[in-house]
Design an enzyme around this catalytic site. Structure first.
Site, PDB file in Angstrom:
ATOM      1  N   ASP A  38       9.262   2.956   0.083  1.00 61.18           N
ATOM      2  CA  ASP A  38       8.182   3.560   0.857  1.00 61.18           C
ATOM      3  C   ASP A  38       8.383   3.132   2.302  1.00 61.18           C
ATOM      4  O   ASP A  38       7.980   2.047   2.716  1.00 61.18           O
ATOM      5  CB  ASP A  38       6.821   3.096   0.320  1.00 61.18           C
ATOM      6  N   LYS A  47       3.846   8.847   9.095  1.00 59.65           N
ATOM      7  CA  LYS A  47       3.575   8.212  10.388  1.00 59.65           C
ATOM      8  C   LYS A  47       4.533   8.693  11.502  1.00 59.65           C
ATOM      9  O   LYS A  47       4.358   9.797  11.982  1.00 59.65           O
ATOM     10  CB  LYS A  47       3.524   6.702  10.221  1.00 59.65           C
ATOM     11  N   TYR A 102       0.849  -1.186   0.000  1.00 60.31           N
ATOM     12  CA  TYR A 102       0.000   0.000   0.000  1.00 60.31           C
ATOM     13  C   TYR A 102       0.884   1.236   0.000  1.00 60.31           C
ATOM     14  O   TYR A 102       1.858   1.296   0.754  1.00 60.31           O
ATOM     15  CB  TYR A 102      -0.905   0.003   1.238  1.00 60.31           C
TER      16      TYR A 102
HETATM   17  C1  LIG Z   1       0.067   4.588   5.790  1.00 58.78           C
HETATM   18  C2  LIG Z   1       0.890   4.373   4.584  1.00 58.78           C
HETATM   19  C3  LIG Z   1       0.889   5.275   3.507  1.00 58.78           C
HETATM   20  C4  LIG Z   1      -0.057   6.432   3.425  1.00 58.78           C
HETATM   21  O1  LIG Z   1       0.142   7.380   4.426  1.00 58.78           O
HETATM   22  P1  LIG Z   1      -1.080   8.361   4.837  1.00 58.78           P
HETATM   23  O2  LIG Z   1      -0.455   9.278   5.830  1.00 58.78           O
HETATM   24  O3  LIG Z   1      -2.148   7.484   5.376  1.00 58.78           O
HETATM   25  O4  LIG Z   1      -1.494   9.078   3.603  1.00 58.78           O
HETATM   26  C5  LIG Z   1       1.776   5.065   2.474  1.00 58.78           C
HETATM   27  N1  LIG Z   1       2.613   4.028   2.481  1.00 58.78           N
HETATM   28  C6  LIG Z   1       2.644   3.128   3.485  1.00 58.78           C
HETATM   29  C7  LIG Z   1       3.617   2.012   3.451  1.00 58.78           C
HETATM   30  C8  LIG Z   1       1.763   3.256   4.563  1.00 58.78           C
HETATM   31  O5  LIG Z   1       1.749   2.333   5.525  1.00 58.78           O
END
Ligand SMILES: *Cc1c(COP(=O)(O)O)cnc(C)c1O
Length: 430
Positions: free
Chosen positions: A239, A267, A144
């Site tokens: 990511d 995060k 994701y």
């Molecule tokens: C949570 C998440 C996102 C998106 O971040 P948001 O602050 O919710 O937009 C992107 N990549 C990864 C791996 C994530 O866990």
């Protein structure tokens, strides 16, 4: 457990907000109940509006690695708050957090702050496309990367799933430029990347997947990815929205010793306030406006409150021994879980763990990619979730999410959580 207040708020919320929630993961549909509304949180505990208290293993989906309302973070926010909440002009705290991030993440030479992980990943692929002059993004099934159009490609099975819109509203014209391939499969990876007809700008990966439940990269997989992308002039994006500042101060890149070209953060970097970031080599990052031609902007980017919370959090994480202590605690907890699973549900569970992120899958495993994760018994997870909630344990309302250990959880609390897990596993075994 009394839930009157939550129930009445949820009824109202459903009239006003789609599904009653501002992010679909918060709905508890897949575990067969309704969400509880949170009143407040402190340290390792979260309290709902009916006064029930829970030991928190969600940690706001990752950010709260120090636990809730850490005094140093609260103090930094309060101090900053008195001087104003947004300026629309550069402020000293942006420089401070940028320096902390660049010192921590080994591959990052310059960084740009945004307000969410989604913004970070969508900006990073725009940069990769602008820099290479190519269009196609390669991602992995079950990873994701936020909710931007390009990433919402149905996690299809099989070889080189050419983009099928995973959500109505995402034009086929956009996702035809996204290719999703299986995680941990070096043969399909190499075949895809070497196909010169594909016009590949970048590969984006969660270096430890956290969004199909926790799935670690097989030994050598990230190295293979690095070697191939370097050879073929493809931009490699890690990511690290979950793994950054979670596995080590330097994220998965430090943990595995593999350096991407671009890194996305989110995060933890905001310490509970909305922050995202993307960074990388000086050459790549200087392609962004106002230095270069690739446009990206944000009214609230580098917001002083958010920068203050992020910097205060990072200073706590930088203290010697922080990650070693978290690893030790997490390892002991995982060991306890494994023993309970073997005792009550032999051959029916798989525990995947990297550092302080883990998932107990209700399947014989191994779980190494999206397809094997999908073998998990979600009805059984739902029952486990409800049984744990009844006993005061706050888990993610989905089998396909990580359980996070925080620095705020004591050994005693983790032992208690294992006792409750034993009760739940006993019932599941019946
Ligand atoms: C949570 C998440 C996102 C998106 O971040 P948001 O602050 O919710 O937009 C992107 N990549 C990864 C791996 C994530 O866990």
């Amino acid at each position: 457990m009394k839930t009157d207040q939550s129930q009445s708020l949820f009824a109202r919320a459903q009239q006003l907000i789609p599904g009653g929630v501002n992010s679909p993961v918060r709905a508890c549909k897949s575990v067969g109940c309704d969400p509880l509304f949170v009143k407040k949180a402190a340290g390792s505990k979260i309290q709902d509006v009916d006064g029930n208290e829970f030991l928190d293993f969600v940690c706001s989906w990752g950010p709260m690695i120090l636990g809730h309302n850490h005094p140093a973070v609260v103090e930094a926010i309060e101090k900053t708050l008195r001087d104003g909440t947004s300026f629309g002009a550069p402020c000293p705290l942006e420089v401070e957090l940028a320096e902390l991030v660049i010192n921590a993440l080994p591959s990052v030479e310059k960084v740009r702050f945004v307000s969410s992980g989604t913004e970070a990943t969508m900006s990073a692929i725009r940069l990769a496309r602008g820099y290479t002059g190519r269009n196609v993004v390669v991602k992995f099934d079950g990873c994701y990367h936020g909710h931007a159009d390009s990433f919402l490609v149905k996690a299809g099975s099989g070889v080189i799933t050419l983009g099928i819109p995973g959500s109505p509203g995402v034009p086929a014209d956009i996702v035809k430029n996204t290719i999703s391939i299986p995680y941990n499969n070096p043969e399909i990876l190499e075949k895809t990347l070497r196909d010169t007809k594909l016009d590949i700008a970048c590969v984006i990966i969660e270096p430890v997947a956290g969004n199909m439940g926790v799935v670690a990269p097989n030994p050598g997989f990230l190295q293979t990815l690095r070697t191939l992308t370097t050879e073929l002039g493809i931009v490699l994006i890690f990511d690290e929205v979950i793994t950054g500042l979670r596995l080590a101060l330097g994220g998965a890149q430090e943990y595995y010793g593999v350096m991407p070209d671009l890194t996305c953060l989110g995060k933890i970097i905001g310490g509970g306030l909305p922050v995202g970031a993307y960074g990388g080599t000086r050459e790549l990052m200087d392609t962004i406006s106002p230095v270069g031609p690739v446009y990206q902007a944000g009214t609230l980017s580098g917001n002083p409150l958010a920068m203050a919370a992020g910097a205060a959090t990072m200073r706590q994480l930088a203290q010697p021994g922080f990650y070693a202590a978290l690893e030790e605690k997490s390892a002991r907890f995982a060991q306890g879980m494994t023993m309970l699973a073997e005792k009550y549900l032999p051959g029916q569970t798989t525990l995947n763990r990297v550092g302080s992120m883990m998932t107990a899958f209700f399947t014989s495993g191994p779980v190494v990619d999206f397809d094997s994760a999908m073998q998990a018994d979600t009805a059984r997870y739902g029952q486990h979730f409800r049984q744990m909630q009844e006993q005061g344990i706050w888990l993610a309302p989905s089998q396909f999410e990580a359980l996070f250990i925080s620095a705020a959880q004591s050994e005693g609390e983790l032992a208690t959580a294992l006792e409750k897990t034993e009760c739940s596993f006993k019932k599941l075994a019946k």
